[in-house]
Design a protein around this motif. Sequence first.
Motif, PDB file in Angstrom:
ATOM      1  N   HIS A   1      13.878 -78.354   8.818  1.00 35.16           N
ATOM      2  CA  HIS A   1      15.191 -78.874   9.173  1.00 35.16           C
ATOM      3  C   HIS A   1      15.993 -79.016   7.880  1.00 35.16           C
ATOM      4  O   HIS A   1      15.747 -79.945   7.099  1.00 35.16           O
TER       5      HIS A   1
ATOM      6  N   PRO B   1      22.190 -80.900   7.088  1.00 35.06           N
ATOM      7  CA  PRO B   1      23.275 -80.439   7.970  1.00 35.06           C
ATOM      8  C   PRO B   1      24.508 -80.071   7.163  1.00 35.06           C
ATOM      9  O   PRO B   1      24.793 -80.660   6.121  1.00 35.06           O
TER      10      PRO B   1
ATOM     11  N   LYS C   1      28.861 -83.217  10.110  1.00 39.40           N
ATOM     12  CA  LYS C   1      28.535 -84.139  11.176  1.00 39.40           C
ATOM     13  C   LYS C   1      29.575 -84.055  12.276  1.00 39.40           C
ATOM     14  O   LYS C   1      30.706 -83.636  12.043  1.00 39.40           O
TER      15      LYS C   1
END
Length: 981
Positions: free
Chosen positions: A119, A122, A125
């Motif tokens: 993972h 990111p 968001k």
Amino acid sequence: MLSSLLATTLFLSASLAASSTSSPTVVCVAGQCLQGYTNITLGATLSASGAQTSLQLLPGTYTSSTNPELLHELLTSSNAALAPSAGFSANSSLPFTLALQPGIAVYPGANYSEQSTFHPLPQSKSPGNSTATPLSAGSLALSSNVWAALAPASGSSNNRVIFWDSAPDVAQLPSSVSGGSLSLLDIQSASCSPPCSGAGVCSASGTCTCPPGFTGESCESCASGFFGPTCEPCPADCETCDQGISGSGRCLKSIVSNAPSSCNCLNGQCGSNGQCSCITGWTTADNGTACAKCSPGFFLDSSGNCEVCNLGCEQCADSSGDCVTCKSGFTQNANDATSCVASQSATSSGTVCPDGSFSNGSNCTACSPECQTCSGPTSNDCIICGTGKYSFNGSCVSTDDNGVCSGSNLIANNNKHECDNCPVKCTSCKIPGFSVASTINQAQCTGCLPGFVLSQGQCVESCPSGTFLSPQDNLTCTACDSSCGTCVGSSTFCLTCNNNQLASNGSCVSSCPSNTFSSSGSCLSCHPDCATCTGSSFNQCSSCSSSLPVLTNGRCLPTCSQSEFFDTTSSTCQPCDSSCSSCAGSGPSNCLACSSSSQVLRGGTCVSANCANSSSVITGLGLCLSDLVFVPPASGTNSAPPLPTITGISSPVSPSSNTSTSSGGGGLAWWEILLMALGCAFLFVCVLMLWRRHARKMRKAATAQFAKKKGFGSRIWHWGERLFRRRRHPAPPADPPVHYEIKMAKMSGAEDIRHAHDVEKIVRTYDYEGRGAGSSRAPSPLPSLDHLDIERDAPGAYVKQPISRGPREVQRLNKSYAYSVASSSRAPSPLPSLGDYDLEPVRAHAPVKSSAPKGRNEKLLASENPYASSSRAPSPQFLRAEQTTTAYARDGKLTAAFEKSIAPSSRGPTPPLVRNDSSGSDVSGTGGSLPMASQARTEGRLISVCESAHEQPPLQMMSSNHPDQLATGRLRLCLRVLLPP
């Protein structure tokens, strides 16, 4: 202890199960390798054709000198290949670092076994839409400087735990975390300073990545055109809205379609073809702007509107409206400059026709019923239209009930009896309840140019306070509700309230609700990072939400520091136990990772590692190398087959292998190549400079030899040398060497000897007894010296030039001449009679202190005398002293030192002995006795005849024994005579 044994037992059983289905593997970390059975997929697989086996490399840094030998061979192999697992990246070019990319790798089995799921961090968001990602985790590998927020899948987000380190076995975590599966709430880098806001994501490069609509260094505010806690865009048809992170998003100004400015227009409307349609009375200005100047027949009034000129006026002046040109049949009104009056119609007989009639020649004829006055029979001949009619384009037209002239957007002007323009910026207007008594200032706009709104019958740029733009037509300004001071969108959605109330979300309240703050009569929303606040900024929080629980300096942050945990009871950060690197709570049993490199985590507690097979705890992984590899015992019963023999697993790299690798295996680094190139360049420059220096010396020698052969002077070839030889920094002139001074002294001595010979010739011609000019008598024989009191000269006594001369000049002037006494080959000339001379001893003068250098001239005179061994004896000499004369005797040798100014006298054929007495007159020896007191002394065969010293002017002198001392004395001229044996 029991839990540790249980974990070891479980691992051994799992390893045995794995060994039944897997082949032996060599697992390596920098400095150590271990052979056995394993299911780990962490890191990368290193292989090379022809190698004994492939290796499973764990994270770390690898170079060409990394031990052991087996690992070194594969790393330095020319065909080495590296196959990283999920989340890892590296190349096989040495040196390289094998590391997990920013993110978290989740392994289903313990000790990083089985295929992982990676993972990454990111990219952005979704504000207000935080979702948890379920994880099936037996172990977790976390990249450096990255934290991850995890929570039990069955629990709430309030039980979130922050991981800063890898967890080799989730089952060994504290009980509050290890029970059940985990969910990933958030993962970010810790590189950003200051930390990102709740909407931003910290990237590995240390910058905050903002979602659409957010801006700022920490993604803390909304960009222009966005509003609300999630920074939503303003409505599509809205030019400006109540924007900002605390804004409501209500439209404050709509987008204007076909605005006049879009087609270079001022008082008109832009069509679909890009052309501007002007309001009546406007035309294109001289600068090309459309609808910017009043048309002929109109003038610009003080309000900026074009009004029609009065009847009969063809052209009138701006501002005042005074008529400049009257129409045909009209004359300027003497009483009113703004109007023109029609000429009275009269018959041929001179009869003036009354109003309502006109002259047809001989008679007056009635006008058309539409005309009040006319110039002809039809309605088009009206000068002033009749009641209810108004002049428009030469015709009389009627109006509707609102006073709008038929066939136009103009309004009736009862004062001018014409159709006039509507007020400024109006496209249409009306006069409610129009009658003959209505005036033009009662006109109200009903339509406006694009970009203007209608407020109380006038076209304005924006609605005044207390009104809002009606969303029905986006044209009319409507009054707000009585409770609102200002409103938007509707009459009841208040932005400010009356009666000292506060506007909150469109309503008027007495106090602001939670998550808002009071500002200028309104309750504004807090920043989305804050639960409660004192202002709209993200650093004005007074309390925080559960997603950003840590309150620090007015900011709500997601985590404490690595060595702290968040205490929900006190809502503060508390330090972990000293044995923990990171923790989930207080005490030594809530560790998530251990701070000591010799401990591992067992049930949330850090215990001694006790690694087997001489292995150690792997940095960043939290377990021993022996925990990753099952090595079957050498004896005993087990189902695992024996391990194959592989050389180099534990042996270090030999120095020879290391040298060969560094010299050719891995190649040279760029900085090594650069260093070698710079060294070679330096050596080349040094050799070039030495060769050039040698070439210059050879050229100089060849030039000197050539000049010598050709007979050129030294000045010529030295001049050529200076001309063709470039010198960057001319060397300062140096003192001439000693041998050069000796050479100069010899040359000067030879010249002085020549002068001495000339003096000797003159002395031989002198008549000593008669002392008369032109005497032919031969010199008398030497007198007897028995009656003389002869004593020796004081050795070393001499008179020197004044100390005011510099040391170099003293050295140059003190030339020495030594005559050998014993080896003389020439007999002395006869001496004159000494009976008339007062002889007295030569005395040295008392010394005084001096700053002159000591001993230099005396040593030079003694050691560099070129005539010390001369076979030639001097003849008696009479010398003329013009400045300073010095004489002294030493070791049986006579040495005379004097300045170059001492020379034979040139007065007469028989030069006399001349001196200056105290009166300054010359005293000659021709015609009288010489005023000298003579004394003869002998030293072997040497005698001295000296002039009296008391008659000479005093001089400053230097002692030979003490060259640095001065004395004041008188100069006296001495005659030194060398007698034959």
